[in-house]
Design a protein around this motif. Structure first.
Motif, short mmCIF file in Angstrom:
data_model
loop_
_atom_site.label_atom_id
_atom_site.label_comp_id
_atom_site.label_asym_id
_atom_site.label_seq_id
_atom_site.Cartn_x
_atom_site.Cartn_y
_atom_site.Cartn_z
N LEU A 226 -20.06 -23.48 -11.96
CA LEU A 226 -18.94 -22.85 -11.27
C LEU A 226 -17.65 -22.90 -12.09
CD1 LEU A 226 -19.39 -24.11 -7.59
CD2 LEU A 226 -20.21 -21.99 -8.63
N ALA A 227 -17.52 -23.90 -12.96
CA ALA A 227 -16.29 -24.07 -13.72
C ALA A 227 -16.01 -22.89 -14.63
CB ALA A 227 -16.35 -25.36 -14.54
N ALA A 228 -17.04 -22.17 -15.03
CA ALA A 228 -16.88 -21.04 -15.95
C ALA A 228 -16.67 -19.72 -15.22
CB ALA A 228 -18.09 -20.93 -16.87
N LEU A 229 -16.74 -19.73 -13.91
CA LEU A 229 -16.64 -18.49 -13.15
C LEU A 229 -15.22 -18.21 -12.68
CD1 LEU A 229 -19.78 -18.79 -10.82
CD2 LEU A 229 -19.61 -17.65 -13.04
N ASP A 230 -14.81 -16.95 -12.79
CA ASP A 230 -13.52 -16.54 -12.22
C ASP A 230 -13.67 -16.08 -10.78
OD1 ASP A 230 -11.99 -17.07 -14.49
OD2 ASP A 230 -12.50 -15.12 -15.38
N THR A 231 -14.86 -15.57 -10.44
CA THR A 231 -15.15 -15.16 -9.07
C THR A 231 -16.52 -15.71 -8.68
OG1 THR A 231 -16.19 -13.05 -9.70
CG2 THR A 231 -13.79 -13.04 -9.29
N TYR A 232 -16.75 -15.73 -7.38
CA TYR A 232 -17.98 -16.34 -6.85
C TYR A 232 -18.45 -15.51 -5.67
CZ TYR A 232 -20.63 -20.11 -4.38
OH TYR A 232 -21.57 -20.86 -3.73
N ASP A 233 -19.75 -15.27 -5.62
CA ASP A 233 -20.31 -14.60 -4.46
C ASP A 233 -20.54 -15.65 -3.38
OD1 ASP A 233 -21.56 -13.13 -2.53
OD2 ASP A 233 -23.35 -12.67 -3.72
N ALA A 234 -19.57 -15.80 -2.48
CA ALA A 234 -19.64 -16.78 -1.40
C ALA A 234 -20.30 -16.22 -0.16
CB ALA A 234 -18.24 -17.28 -1.06
N GLY A 235 -20.73 -14.96 -0.21
CA GLY A 235 -21.41 -14.35 0.92
C GLY A 235 -20.57 -13.36 1.71
N TYR A 236 -19.35 -13.13 1.28
CA TYR A 236 -18.50 -12.18 2.00
C TYR A 236 -18.88 -10.75 1.63
CZ TYR A 236 -15.96 -16.27 3.37
OH TYR A 236 -15.65 -17.49 3.91
N ARG A 237 -18.87 -9.89 2.63
CA ARG A 237 -19.32 -8.52 2.45
C ARG A 237 -18.36 -7.54 3.12
NH1 ARG A 237 -21.76 -11.09 -0.63
NH2 ARG A 237 -24.03 -11.42 -0.77
N LEU A 238 -18.21 -6.39 2.48
CA LEU A 238 -17.47 -5.27 3.07
C LEU A 238 -18.51 -4.29 3.60
CD1 LEU A 238 -14.38 -4.85 3.23
CD2 LEU A 238 -14.62 -3.21 1.37
N VAL A 239 -18.52 -4.10 4.90
CA VAL A 239 -19.43 -3.14 5.54
C VAL A 239 -18.63 -1.89 5.86
CG1 VAL A 239 -20.93 -2.72 7.51
CG2 VAL A 239 -20.84 -5.01 6.47
N VAL A 240 -19.07 -0.75 5.34
CA VAL A 240 -18.33 0.49 5.51
C VAL A 240 -19.24 1.53 6.18
CG1 VAL A 240 -17.00 2.30 4.37
CG2 VAL A 240 -16.99 -0.02 3.42
N ALA A 241 -18.82 1.95 7.35
CA ALA A 241 -19.52 3.03 8.06
C ALA A 241 -18.74 4.31 7.86
CB ALA A 241 -19.63 2.71 9.55
N PRO A 242 -19.36 5.39 7.41
CA PRO A 242 -18.63 6.64 7.15
C PRO A 242 -18.12 7.25 8.44
CG PRO A 242 -20.99 7.00 7.00
CD PRO A 242 -20.81 5.52 7.17
N GLY A 243 -17.22 8.22 8.27
CA GLY A 243 -16.69 8.94 9.42
C GLY A 243 -17.73 9.79 10.10
N ILE A 244 -17.38 10.30 11.27
CA ILE A 244 -18.27 11.16 12.02
C ILE A 244 -17.73 12.57 12.03
CG2 ILE A 244 -19.17 9.32 13.48
CD1 ILE A 244 -17.16 10.06 15.58
N ASP A 245 -18.61 13.54 12.21
CA ASP A 245 -18.20 14.94 12.23
C ASP A 245 -17.46 15.25 13.52
OD1 ASP A 245 -19.42 15.34 9.81
OD2 ASP A 245 -21.36 15.88 10.70
#
Length: 245
Positions: A226-245
């Motif tokens: 971890l000491a060499a990492l600038d970022t870490y995948d801690a499990g956070y996610r962006l969920v994006v649902a597209p618009g509707i017609d």
């Protein structure tokens, strides 16, 4: 109306300062939307500038902590939004859905009032950040309160799930933000900025073990990569649902 953050939001505005790198991901996912509803808005973290934002927050205490000039806030629950159908260009909900009493109903309400994209910053409960090695209670809590990634497609239709890398110096003190600053978890004040630490019991043993491992150097040896990492995948996610017609 009472809400959990009426009690636990004591240091929230101080400890939960939005990180600009995460904010840029949220802002980009909102696309060209001009009007945005922010549900579970808290003190206003990640509300984008240059858009017309309407905040929805159940906790009156959190609304009171919103800074001067913040978007107007309405006290309401996600499952009963007081707005007309398709009233907004986009919706956002940042690290909040796990607090909603009825998550499916809340997302249905977001879809009802939003004609454009829905952007959710959430956590994948299948992920296991290193802190859960010391506090398995956190993993159990994540599984109990966080929707599975597959739930979002069931409730919203097609979605895109994007990883949100957490910077090593993240300014937002959410639960797993201190992945390269392990000593922070020994500070009760830092822990008070995360709702999870208010909800688990028996954390003292795991925190004591973490303290001993930091003092002996065992933590540094075990997680040396971890000491060499600038970022870490801690499990956070962006969920994006597209618009509707």
């Amino acid at each position: 109306m009472t809400a959990r953050y009426d009690t636990i939001g004591i240091n929230y505005a101080e400890l939960r300062k939005p990180d600009p790198r995460i904010a840029s991901l949220v802002d980009a996912a909102l696309g060209i939307a001009r009007s945005v509803i922010n549900v579970g808005a808290g003190t206003g973290s990640y509300e984008p500038a240059g858009r017309h934002v309407t905040a929805v927050e159940p906790s009156l205490e959190m609304i009171r902590k919103r800074p001067a000039g913040a978007a107007p806030a309405v006290q309401a629950e996600a499952g009963a939004l007081p707005f007309a159908d398709k009233a907004f260009d986009a919706a956002m909900a940042i690290l909040t859905i796990h607090h909603w009493p009825d998550k499916q109903a809340g997302l249905a309400e977001l879809r009802r009032v939003t004609r454009g994209p829905i952007v959710l910053l959430t956590f994948d409960p299948a992920h296991r950040p290193w802190l859960t090695d010391y506090l398995p209670e956190l993993a159990a809590l994540d599984e109990a309160q966080m929707p599975a990634m597959a739930d979002y497609a069931r409730w919203l239709g097609p979605v895109e799930v994007r990883r949100v890398p957490v910077p090593h110096d993240c300014s937002d003190g959410f639960l797993y933000a201190y992945w390269r600053r392990p000593g922070a978890y020994l500070d009760p004040r830092i822990r008070s900025g995360s709702s999870s630490f208010w909800m688990i019991e028996g954390a003292e043993a795991g925190l004591s073990r973490l303290g001993r491992d930091l003092e002996s150097g065992a933590w540094d040896r075990r997680y040396a990569d971890l000491a060499a990492l600038d970022t870490y995948d801690a499990g956070y996610r962006l969920v994006v649902a597209p618009g509707i017609d």
